[in-house]
Write a protein that holds these residues in place. Structure first.
Motif, PDB file in Angstrom:
ATOM      1  N   PHE A 175      46.162  30.764  43.156  1.00 44.83           N
ATOM      2  CA  PHE A 175      46.773  32.002  44.112  1.00 44.83           C
ATOM      3  C   PHE A 175      45.824  31.987  45.262  1.00 44.83           C
ATOM      4  O   PHE A 175      44.734  31.398  45.347  1.00 44.83           O
ATOM      5  N   GLY A 176      46.506  32.507  46.571  1.00 49.52           N
ATOM      6  CA  GLY A 176      45.859  32.453  47.573  1.00 49.52           C
ATOM      7  C   GLY A 176      45.055  33.919  47.875  1.00 49.52           C
ATOM      8  O   GLY A 176      45.233  34.781  47.135  1.00 49.52           O
ATOM      9  N   LEU A 177      44.504  34.140  48.826  1.00 52.93           N
ATOM     10  CA  LEU A 177      43.733  35.345  49.338  1.00 52.93           C
ATOM     11  C   LEU A 177      43.782  35.732  50.632  1.00 52.93           C
ATOM     12  O   LEU A 177      43.521  34.776  51.565  1.00 52.93           O
ATOM     13  N   SER A 178      44.397  36.810  51.091  1.00 48.60           N
ATOM     14  CA  SER A 178      44.612  37.171  52.381  1.00 48.60           C
ATOM     15  C   SER A 178      43.425  37.795  53.095  1.00 48.60           C
ATOM     16  O   SER A 178      42.462  38.022  52.245  1.00 48.60           O
ATOM     17  N   LEU A 184      47.706  36.154  46.864  1.00 48.52           N
ATOM     18  CA  LEU A 184      49.112  35.682  47.419  1.00 48.52           C
ATOM     19  C   LEU A 184      49.712  34.879  46.410  1.00 48.52           C
ATOM     20  O   LEU A 184      48.948  33.831  45.826  1.00 48.52           O
ATOM     21  N   ASN A 185      50.905  34.946  46.189  1.00 50.01           N
ATOM     22  CA  ASN A 185      51.643  33.921  45.388  1.00 50.01           C
ATOM     23  C   ASN A 185      52.524  32.945  46.572  1.00 50.01           C
ATOM     24  O   ASN A 185      53.459  32.950  46.979  1.00 50.01           O
ATOM     25  N   LEU A 186      51.487  31.809  46.836  1.00 47.11           N
ATOM     26  CA  LEU A 186      51.853  30.920  48.012  1.00 47.11           C
ATOM     27  C   LEU A 186      53.082  30.012  47.228  1.00 47.11           C
ATOM     28  O   LEU A 186      52.987  29.642  46.130  1.00 47.11           O
ATOM     29  N   PRO A 193      44.737  27.629  52.039  1.00 46.60           N
ATOM     30  CA  PRO A 193      43.852  27.437  50.420  1.00 46.60           C
ATOM     31  C   PRO A 193      44.224  28.329  49.392  1.00 46.60           C
ATOM     32  O   PRO A 193      44.509  29.642  49.521  1.00 46.60           O
ATOM     33  N   ARG A 194      44.073  27.801  48.220  1.00 49.09           N
ATOM     34  CA  ARG A 194      44.329  28.444  46.918  1.00 49.09           C
ATOM     35  C   ARG A 194      42.762  28.367  46.258  1.00 49.09           C
ATOM     36  O   ARG A 194      42.056  27.607  46.547  1.00 49.09           O
ATOM     37  N   TYR A 195      42.763  29.293  45.318  1.00 56.02           N
ATOM     38  CA  TYR A 195      41.805  29.609  44.363  1.00 56.02           C
ATOM     39  C   TYR A 195      41.998  29.547  43.061  1.00 56.02           C
ATOM     40  O   TYR A 195      43.283  29.853  42.688  1.00 56.02           O
ATOM     41  N   THR A 196      41.253  29.336  42.350  1.00 52.21           N
ATOM     42  CA  THR A 196      41.489  29.405  40.743  1.00 52.21           C
ATOM     43  C   THR A 196      41.226  30.707  40.126  1.00 52.21           C
ATOM     44  O   THR A 196      40.151  31.662  40.623  1.00 52.21           O
ATOM     45  N   TYR A 197      42.162  31.515  39.501  1.00 46.20           N
ATOM     46  CA  TYR A 197      41.975  32.638  38.929  1.00 46.20           C
ATOM     47  C   TYR A 197      40.776  32.435  37.775  1.00 46.20           C
ATOM     48  O   TYR A 197      40.919  31.816  36.775  1.00 46.20           O
ATOM     49  N   SER A 198      39.866  33.312  37.867  1.00 49.44           N
ATOM     50  CA  SER A 198      38.848  33.209  36.834  1.00 49.44           C
ATOM     51  C   SER A 198      39.195  33.649  35.502  1.00 49.44           C
ATOM     52  O   SER A 198      38.155  33.506  34.478  1.00 49.44           O
ATOM     53  N   THR A 199      40.181  34.547  35.189  1.00 49.67           N
ATOM     54  CA  THR A 199      40.516  35.218  34.031  1.00 49.67           C
ATOM     55  C   THR A 199      39.971  36.520  33.824  1.00 49.67           C
ATOM     56  O   THR A 199      40.131  37.069  32.830  1.00 49.67           O
ATOM     57  N   ILE A 200      39.264  36.751  34.864  1.00 47.26           N
ATOM     58  CA  ILE A 200      38.713  38.229  34.869  1.00 47.26           C
ATOM     59  C   ILE A 200      39.368  39.065  35.846  1.00 47.26           C
ATOM     60  O   ILE A 200      39.643  38.543  36.992  1.00 47.26           O
ATOM     61  N   ARG A 232      52.606  37.350  39.660  1.00 47.09           N
ATOM     62  CA  ARG A 232      53.285  36.898  40.537  1.00 47.09           C
ATOM     63  C   ARG A 232      54.308  37.918  41.337  1.00 47.09           C
ATOM     64  O   ARG A 232      54.477  37.974  42.460  1.00 47.09           O
ATOM     65  N   ARG A 233      54.925  38.458  40.287  1.00 49.91           N
ATOM     66  CA  ARG A 233      55.842  39.245  40.704  1.00 49.91           C
ATOM     67  C   ARG A 233      55.275  40.538  41.572  1.00 49.91           C
ATOM     68  O   ARG A 233      55.693  41.095  42.696  1.00 49.91           O
ATOM     69  N   ALA A 234      54.137  40.931  41.046  1.00 49.63           N
ATOM     70  CA  ALA A 234      53.497  42.151  41.372  1.00 49.63           C
ATOM     71  C   ALA A 234      52.658  41.754  42.830  1.00 49.63           C
ATOM     72  O   ALA A 234      52.773  42.518  43.774  1.00 49.63           O
ATOM     73  N   MET A 235      52.381  40.370  43.125  1.00 44.69           N
ATOM     74  CA  MET A 235      51.716  39.826  44.410  1.00 44.69           C
ATOM     75  C   MET A 235      52.836  39.788  45.375  1.00 44.69           C
ATOM     76  O   MET A 235      52.508  40.126  46.429  1.00 44.69           O
ATOM     77  N   ASP A 236      53.911  39.368  45.034  1.00 43.83           N
ATOM     78  CA  ASP A 236      55.387  39.609  45.926  1.00 43.83           C
ATOM     79  C   ASP A 236      55.516  40.727  46.414  1.00 43.83           C
ATOM     80  O   ASP A 236      56.049  40.902  47.628  1.00 43.83           O
ATOM     81  N   ALA A 237      55.070  41.592  45.792  1.00 43.56           N
ATOM     82  CA  ALA A 237      55.262  43.353  46.227  1.00 43.56           C
ATOM     83  C   ALA A 237      54.144  43.951  46.738  1.00 43.56           C
ATOM     84  O   ALA A 237      53.852  45.094  47.001  1.00 43.56           O
ATOM     85  N   GLY A 238      52.997  42.996  46.936  1.00 48.11           N
ATOM     86  CA  GLY A 238      51.918  43.233  47.317  1.00 48.11           C
ATOM     87  C   GLY A 238      51.034  44.379  46.446  1.00 48.11           C
ATOM     88  O   GLY A 238      50.121  45.091  47.307  1.00 48.11           O
ATOM     89  N   ARG A 239      50.914  44.113  45.375  1.00 54.30           N
ATOM     90  CA  ARG A 239      50.324  45.191  44.352  1.00 54.30           C
ATOM     91  C   ARG A 239      49.216  44.514  43.622  1.00 54.30           C
ATOM     92  O   ARG A 239      48.841  45.034  42.469  1.00 54.30           O
ATOM     93  N   VAL A 240      48.729  43.180  44.079  1.00 46.07           N
ATOM     94  CA  VAL A 240      47.551  42.693  43.578  1.00 46.07           C
ATOM     95  C   VAL A 240      46.549  42.367  44.543  1.00 46.07           C
ATOM     96  O   VAL A 240      46.726  41.877  45.560  1.00 46.07           O
ATOM     97  N   THR A 241      45.241  42.946  44.180  1.00 43.93           N
ATOM     98  CA  THR A 241      44.219  42.731  45.279  1.00 43.93           C
ATOM     99  C   THR A 241      43.364  41.614  44.405  1.00 43.93           C
ATOM    100  O   THR A 241      43.571  41.263  43.170  1.00 43.93           O
ATOM    101  N   ALA A 242      42.440  41.070  45.373  1.00 50.67           N
ATOM    102  CA  ALA A 242      41.439  40.063  44.792  1.00 50.67           C
ATOM    103  C   ALA A 242      40.179  39.970  45.502  1.00 50.67           C
ATOM    104  O   ALA A 242      40.144  40.435  46.701  1.00 50.67           O
ATOM    105  N   GLU A 243      39.232  39.330  45.196  1.00 52.42           N
ATOM    106  CA  GLU A 243      38.081  38.874  45.745  1.00 52.42           C
ATOM    107  C   GLU A 243      37.554  37.617  45.060  1.00 52.42           C
ATOM    108  O   GLU A 243      37.875  37.362  43.774  1.00 52.42           O
TER     109      GLU A 243
END
Length: 264
Positions: A175-178, A184-186, A193-200, A232-243
């Motif tokens: 996933f990407g990170l804004s 971001l579901n790129l 750039p994409r990063y790996t989901y840590s599973t956390i 991915r569905r929730a990302m497309d709706a802007g409902r997933v945050t990340a760090e």
């Protein structure tokens, strides 16, 4: 969070703000064979304790009140090893320990239900907000902080995920990170750039309801389903945050990675 280290839980308020957790421990561990032929992957030893024990210790240190562990392959070994409580306090004072409940997918359905199916099955044992972590990931520096729960609960996000630098076995990332902290579901042709989901992650139970998920609450039919499409569905709706998480992290997916951890 290492053995003998002081807890980083500072106040009773932190404990009150904490959320329950779900640890994913149901997988067969095919790539870990023959090590997993007779031992479930979460019980493989990493630096002196079972892999799953690292997460349990971190959750206990953070004041998380209870955890659900889902199981399938050789799941009875996991419940036999950890029982119904985990913590440094004497067994006579279970109020200060991490309470453990099990969602035995193998017993109920004969096989693991994948990540979203397993979460949906365990949902009645959790709450409206909960931690998620995979039991086969080694992340000894991660802290399940109550402050993160408070921030997430006050937001409109359905999920908050931690991203790590891409390991050799996942060079393209997930996933990407804004700049404003959105996952971001790129598209596949994106140069971002994409990063790996840590599973956390921190998740809301609402992610496992319509329109994001069509599994019946509690998953009584034992539907097997992955988590990524929901995210991915929730990302497309802007409902997933990340760090980004920059501490030590290993997806212990092969005997070679396990051996490397135990050699360090």
């Amino acid at each position: 969070m290492h053995n003998g280290s002081p807890t980083f839980l500072d106040t009773a308020t932190d404990r009150d703000a904490q959320a329950p957790a779900l640890l994913l421990a149901a997988g067969r561990g095919e790539r870990m064979r023959p090590l997993t032929d007779h031992t479930p992957k979460p019980l493989l030893q990493v630096r002196g304790q079972p892999l799953l024990g690292w997460h349990l210790q971190a959750l206990a240190d953070a004041g998380v009140p209870r955890v659900v562990v889902n199981t399938a392959w050789l799941g009875e070994q996991i419940s036999a090893r950890f029982g119904d409580h985990f913590g440094s306090q004497p067994l006579s004072d279970k109020r200060e320990q991490l309470s453990i409940t099990y969602s035995h997918e193998g017993q109920d359905f004969g096989a693991a239900l994948e990540t979203a199916g397993g979460i949906a099955r365990a949902l009645p044992l959790l709450g409206p907000v909960f931690w998620l972590a995979a039991g086969d990931v080694y992340a000894p520096d991660f802290r399940f902080e109550a402050a993160a729960v408070r921030r997430f609960a006050a937001s409109e996000a359905l999920a908050h995920i931690w991203l790590v630098p891409n390991p050799a076995h996942n060079p393209r990332g997930d996933f990407g990170l804004s700049p404003d902290g959105r996952a971001l579901n790129l598209p596949t042709d994106s140069a971002a750039p994409r990063y790996t989901y840590s599973t956390i992650a921190l998740l809301r139970a609402a992610l496992f309801t319509a329109p994001w998920c069509d599994i019946t609450p509690g998953n009584p039919q034992g539907v097997a389903a992955p988590l990524a499409p929901l995210l991915r569905r929730a990302m497309d709706a802007g409902r997933v945050t990340a760090e980004r998480y920059t501490g030590r992290w290993t997806d212990v997916g092969t005997p070679e990675r396990l051996a490397a951890l135990n050699l360090d």
